[in-house]
Design a protein around this motif. Structure first.
Motif, PDB file in Angstrom:
ATOM      1  N   ASP A 124      -8.235   6.905  -0.728  1.00 42.02           N
ATOM      2  CA  ASP A 124      -8.150   8.353  -0.553  1.00 42.02           C
ATOM      3  C   ASP A 124      -9.554   8.929  -0.396  1.00 42.02           C
ATOM      4  O   ASP A 124     -10.548   8.193  -0.434  1.00 42.02           O
ATOM      5  CB  ASP A 124      -7.397   9.020  -1.712  1.00 42.02           C
ATOM      6  CG  ASP A 124      -8.078   8.839  -3.063  1.00 42.02           C
ATOM      7  OD1 ASP A 124      -9.314   8.633  -3.101  1.00 42.02           O
ATOM      8  OD2 ASP A 124      -7.383   8.928  -4.087  1.00 42.02           O
ATOM      9  N   ALA A 125      -9.645  10.229  -0.214  1.00 42.28           N
ATOM     10  CA  ALA A 125     -10.924  10.867   0.108  1.00 42.28           C
ATOM     11  C   ALA A 125     -11.938  10.761  -1.011  1.00 42.28           C
ATOM     12  O   ALA A 125     -13.146  10.901  -0.780  1.00 42.28           O
ATOM     13  CB  ALA A 125     -10.692  12.336   0.466  1.00 42.28           C
ATOM     14  N   SER A 126     -11.490  10.505  -2.227  1.00 46.64           N
ATOM     15  CA  SER A 126     -12.408  10.377  -3.355  1.00 46.64           C
ATOM     16  C   SER A 126     -13.045   9.000  -3.425  1.00 46.64           C
ATOM     17  O   SER A 126     -13.931   8.765  -4.249  1.00 46.64           O
ATOM     18  CB  SER A 126     -11.666  10.659  -4.664  1.00 46.64           C
ATOM     19  OG  SER A 126     -10.772   9.601  -4.965  1.00 46.64           O
ATOM     20  N   GLY A 127     -12.591   8.081  -2.580  1.00 49.65           N
ATOM     21  CA  GLY A 127     -13.091   6.719  -2.616  1.00 49.65           C
ATOM     22  C   GLY A 127     -12.253   5.797  -3.473  1.00 49.65           C
ATOM     23  O   GLY A 127     -12.535   4.606  -3.589  1.00 49.65           O
ATOM     24  N   ARG A 128     -11.222   6.331  -4.068  1.00 50.79           N
ATOM     25  CA  ARG A 128     -10.340   5.544  -4.930  1.00 50.79           C
ATOM     26  C   ARG A 128      -9.344   4.771  -4.079  1.00 50.79           C
ATOM     27  O   ARG A 128      -8.813   5.284  -3.100  1.00 50.79           O
ATOM     28  CB  ARG A 128      -9.600   6.473  -5.898  1.00 50.79           C
ATOM     29  CG  ARG A 128      -8.622   5.796  -6.839  1.00 50.79           C
ATOM     30  CD  ARG A 128      -8.084   6.802  -7.858  1.00 50.79           C
ATOM     31  NE  ARG A 128      -7.050   6.222  -8.702  1.00 50.79           N
ATOM     32  CZ  ARG A 128      -5.750   6.323  -8.478  1.00 50.79           C
ATOM     33  NH1 ARG A 128      -5.323   7.008  -7.412  1.00 50.79           N
ATOM     34  NH2 ARG A 128      -4.866   5.772  -9.282  1.00 50.79           N
ATOM     35  N   ILE A 129      -9.079   3.548  -4.451  1.00 48.68           N
ATOM     36  CA  ILE A 129      -8.063   2.725  -3.803  1.00 48.68           C
ATOM     37  C   ILE A 129      -6.946   2.515  -4.812  1.00 48.68           C
ATOM     38  O   ILE A 129      -7.182   2.059  -5.936  1.00 48.68           O
ATOM     39  CB  ILE A 129      -8.638   1.372  -3.341  1.00 48.68           C
ATOM     40  CG1 ILE A 129      -9.723   1.604  -2.277  1.00 48.68           C
ATOM     41  CG2 ILE A 129      -7.536   0.475  -2.784  1.00 48.68           C
ATOM     42  CD1 ILE A 129     -10.450   0.347  -1.845  1.00 48.68           C
ATOM     43  N   ALA A 130      -5.732   2.864  -4.413  1.00 47.21           N
ATOM     44  CA  ALA A 130      -4.619   2.828  -5.355  1.00 47.21           C
ATOM     45  C   ALA A 130      -3.374   2.265  -4.684  1.00 47.21           C
ATOM     46  O   ALA A 130      -3.218   2.340  -3.463  1.00 47.21           O
ATOM     47  CB  ALA A 130      -4.327   4.232  -5.877  1.00 47.21           C
ATOM     48  N   PRO A 131      -2.466   1.692  -5.485  1.00 49.77           N
ATOM     49  CA  PRO A 131      -1.213   1.179  -4.926  1.00 49.77           C
ATOM     50  C   PRO A 131      -0.340   2.318  -4.395  1.00 49.77           C
ATOM     51  O   PRO A 131      -0.353   3.434  -4.922  1.00 49.77           O
ATOM     52  CB  PRO A 131      -0.531   0.500  -6.113  1.00 49.77           C
ATOM     53  CG  PRO A 131      -1.578   0.339  -7.153  1.00 49.77           C
ATOM     54  CD  PRO A 131      -2.568   1.433  -6.938  1.00 49.77           C
ATOM     55  N   PHE A 132       0.406   2.004  -3.358  1.00 51.35           N
ATOM     56  CA  PHE A 132       1.342   2.967  -2.774  1.00 51.35           C
ATOM     57  C   PHE A 132       2.596   2.207  -2.378  1.00 51.35           C
ATOM     58  O   PHE A 132       2.526   1.133  -1.776  1.00 51.35           O
ATOM     59  CB  PHE A 132       0.726   3.648  -1.552  1.00 51.35           C
ATOM     60  CG  PHE A 132       1.601   4.706  -0.931  1.00 51.35           C
ATOM     61  CD1 PHE A 132       1.646   5.984  -1.473  1.00 51.35           C
ATOM     62  CD2 PHE A 132       2.393   4.404   0.172  1.00 51.35           C
ATOM     63  CE1 PHE A 132       2.459   6.963  -0.905  1.00 51.35           C
ATOM     64  CE2 PHE A 132       3.204   5.377   0.747  1.00 51.35           C
ATOM     65  CZ  PHE A 132       3.236   6.663   0.198  1.00 51.35           C
ATOM     66  N   THR A 133       3.748   2.753  -2.691  1.00 51.45           N
ATOM     67  CA  THR A 133       5.019   2.080  -2.445  1.00 51.45           C
ATOM     68  C   THR A 133       5.674   2.580  -1.170  1.00 51.45           C
ATOM     69  O   THR A 133       5.854   3.794  -0.985  1.00 51.45           O
ATOM     70  CB  THR A 133       5.989   2.300  -3.618  1.00 51.45           C
ATOM     71  OG1 THR A 133       5.398   1.791  -4.814  1.00 51.45           O
ATOM     72  CG2 THR A 133       7.313   1.591  -3.368  1.00 51.45           C
ATOM     73  N   LEU A 134       6.014   1.642  -0.298  1.00 51.44           N
ATOM     74  CA  LEU A 134       6.755   1.969   0.916  1.00 51.44           C
ATOM     75  C   LEU A 134       8.248   1.817   0.636  1.00 51.44           C
ATOM     76  O   LEU A 134       8.672   0.859  -0.005  1.00 51.44           O
ATOM     77  CB  LEU A 134       6.360   1.038   2.068  1.00 51.44           C
ATOM     78  CG  LEU A 134       4.885   0.987   2.452  1.00 51.44           C
ATOM     79  CD1 LEU A 134       4.699   0.119   3.698  1.00 51.44           C
ATOM     80  CD2 LEU A 134       4.327   2.371   2.692  1.00 51.44           C
ATOM     81  N   THR A 135       9.029   2.758   1.133  1.00 51.87           N
ATOM     82  CA  THR A 135      10.474   2.732   0.923  1.00 51.87           C
ATOM     83  C   THR A 135      11.200   2.706   2.258  1.00 51.87           C
ATOM     84  O   THR A 135      10.651   3.123   3.285  1.00 51.87           O
ATOM     85  CB  THR A 135      10.940   3.957   0.120  1.00 51.87           C
ATOM     86  OG1 THR A 135      10.492   5.144   0.778  1.00 51.87           O
ATOM     87  CG2 THR A 135      10.355   3.925  -1.287  1.00 51.87           C
ATOM     88  N   ALA A 136      12.440   2.231   2.246  1.00 55.79           N
ATOM     89  CA  ALA A 136      13.211   2.066   3.476  1.00 55.79           C
ATOM     90  C   ALA A 136      13.786   3.391   3.954  1.00 55.79           C
ATOM     91  O   ALA A 136      14.400   4.128   3.181  1.00 55.79           O
ATOM     92  CB  ALA A 136      14.340   1.058   3.258  1.00 55.79           C
ATOM     93  N   GLY A 137      13.584   3.670   5.233  1.00 49.42           N
ATOM     94  CA  GLY A 137      14.184   4.843   5.858  1.00 49.42           C
ATOM     95  C   GLY A 137      15.439   4.461   6.612  1.00 49.42           C
ATOM     96  O   GLY A 137      15.769   3.278   6.747  1.00 49.42           O
ATOM     97  N   PRO A 138      16.172   5.436   7.145  1.00 49.69           N
ATOM     98  CA  PRO A 138      17.424   5.155   7.846  1.00 49.69           C
ATOM     99  C   PRO A 138      17.196   4.463   9.184  1.00 49.69           C
ATOM    100  O   PRO A 138      16.183   4.674   9.846  1.00 49.69           O
ATOM    101  CB  PRO A 138      18.035   6.545   8.039  1.00 49.69           C
ATOM    102  CG  PRO A 138      16.861   7.478   8.033  1.00 49.69           C
ATOM    103  CD  PRO A 138      15.877   6.888   7.076  1.00 49.69           C
ATOM    104  N   LEU A 139      18.141   3.641   9.569  1.00 49.47           N
ATOM    105  CA  LEU A 139      18.081   2.991  10.872  1.00 49.47           C
ATOM    106  C   LEU A 139      18.308   4.019  11.979  1.00 49.47           C
ATOM    107  O   LEU A 139      19.102   4.948  11.805  1.00 49.47           O
ATOM    108  CB  LEU A 139      19.130   1.893  10.974  1.00 49.47           C
ATOM    109  CG  LEU A 139      18.913   0.658  10.083  1.00 49.47           C
ATOM    110  CD1 LEU A 139      20.146  -0.227  10.132  1.00 49.47           C
ATOM    111  CD2 LEU A 139      17.673  -0.107  10.524  1.00 49.47           C
ATOM    112  N   PRO A 140      17.641   3.869  13.130  1.00 50.16           N
ATOM    113  CA  PRO A 140      17.891   4.784  14.246  1.00 50.16           C
ATOM    114  C   PRO A 140      19.331   4.659  14.727  1.00 50.16           C
ATOM    115  O   PRO A 140      19.938   3.588  14.646  1.00 50.16           O
ATOM    116  CB  PRO A 140      16.910   4.307  15.327  1.00 50.16           C
ATOM    117  CG  PRO A 140      15.884   3.513  14.601  1.00 50.16           C
ATOM    118  CD  PRO A 140      16.584   2.890  13.440  1.00 50.16           C
TER     119      PRO A 140
END
Length: 388
Positions: free
Chosen positions: A8-24
């Motif tokens: 992020d802009a502060s220089g911090r690196i942090a975990p982020f969770t990706l979640t499933a979206g709907p199929l087209p």
């Protein structure tokens, strides 16, 4: 679910969770015409230095167009989203147009194709007649394939024209030569600084007067106009002044939901670069709108707007990087390599925010694939190590 590390802009690196979206889902019967301006997939193994340009991976490029058609979209071919004028030259653009029009006509899909003057490099000696000749050559080539012309804004015309009357002369000449009505494209200087002062004025409202005069004088040769000024107010103002039968195609990647929905005096159709990465969500929105489900329309589009505004943030001309990055993360191509090396045109922080906003918009139907590819892009940019 899948976790990645993002800065992020502060220089911090942090975990982020990706979640499933709907199929087209395939689009239904829409009450708006919707073109997606499609990107091209570069050939990552081409022996062409990025500073010169690059080669196209034709199989993947055409596969992406089939994806858009399958969802119900028309394809706006060889436009600025395809890096026209930023690595994609005219001979390659024409080959792209030939391939796309052939498939579209064979299968009954909607397509329109960009014609401009990008093969003409203006000099102080360049004349209006040379600009007309350049436009005419590309328009004839597009129409020879069976494609409808999108008359793109011309850097050469902008450089050569002395005033509004020169735009009238050029557009009148070209439109008069076409076999079928064209879509005009007014691309603002935020997308291409070389187009500042288009239509003979740096004031958009004065320029609009000239553009509307050109349309009125050639209304039988104009299907519609796409304006890309990133101003809902200017688009609505122009939309209300168009001659009967001439369509407005929104090119506003900031305000498209309200412009497509319209008001009690009209609405805009769509010809949008953001429809390339958000095609699934856009198809759901347009299907809901046609069914009279405004709540469903708003729900489908609302989370895509922050993403679009970020992808198209200034300097807007580099938005193609975000578009192709998302095509890579969502599995439409196997690499994040772009013609002319444009994968390097956005910062690591910018791409990290693309990931966050795309996740919020539900674009990742396969979070594990997306996570693996986020890591592959972030690692050489200094975001190393496995996700926590």
């Amino acid at each position: 679910m899948a976790e990645v590390l993002l800065p992020d802009a502060s220089g911090r690196i942090a975990p982020f969770t990706l979640t499933a979206g709907p199929l087209p889902a395939k689009g239904g019967q829409w009450n708006r015409i919707a073109y997606a301006a499609a990107h091209v997939v570069a050939d990552p193994f081409s022996d062409i230095d990025p500073g010169i340009g690059g080669a196209v991976d034709w199989e993947r490029t055409m596969g992406f167009r089939r994806h858009l058609w399958s969802l119900g979209f028309g394809v706006a071919e060889a436009m600025d989203t395809a890096q026209r004028g930023m690595g994609l030259d005219w001979p390659t653009s024409l080959e792209l147009i030939r391939r796309s029009v052939a498939e579209a006509r064979a299968d009954g899909h909607l397509i329109a194709c960009g014609a401009g003057t990008d093969h003409l490099l203006p000099t102080p000696e360049t004349t209006l007649d040379e600009v007309i000749e350049a436009y005419a050559m590309q328009c004839a080539a597009v129409e020879a394939t069976g494609g409808r012309v999108i008359l793109m804004a011309s850097r050469a015309l902008c450089a050569v024209a002395k005033g509004p009357e020169d735009y009238g002369r050029v557009y009148g000449s070209i439109l008069g030569q076409l076999a079928q009505p064209a879509i005009l494209h007014w691309l603002g200087e935020m997308f291409d600084p070389a187009l500042a002062g288009y239509w003979g004025s740096g004031d958009h409202m004065q320029a609009m007067d000239t553009c509307l005069q050109v349309i009125a004088e050639n209304a039988d040769k104009v299907d519609g106009i796409k304006i890309s000024l990133l101003s809902a107010e200017k688009e609505v103002s122009m939309r209300r002044r168009l001659p009967a039968g001439v369509k407005m195609y929104t090119g506003d990647d900031f305000n498209y939901p309200e412009l497509i929905a319209g008001d009690d005096q009209g609405y805009s159709h769509a010809l949008l670069g953001i429809f390339d990465p958000i095609a699934g969500a856009a198809a759901r929105a347009l299907t809901a709108l046609a069914a009279g489900d405004r709540a469903g329309y708003d729900a489908a589009f609302a989370p895509t707007v922050p993403l679009s505004r970020h992808v198209f943030r200034a300097p807007t001309r580099f938005y193609k990087t975000g578009v192709v990055f998302l095509a890579y993360l969502t599995g439409h191509q196997d690499h994040f390599t772009m013609i002319a090396g444009q994968e390097s045109a956005r910062s690591t922080l910018h791409l990290a925010e693309v990931v966050r906003l795309a996740n919020a918009a539900g674009l990742f139907t396969d979070p594990d694939l997306a996570a693996a590819r986020v890591r592959a892009v972030m690692a050489p940019r200094g975001v190393g190590g496995a996700a926590c």
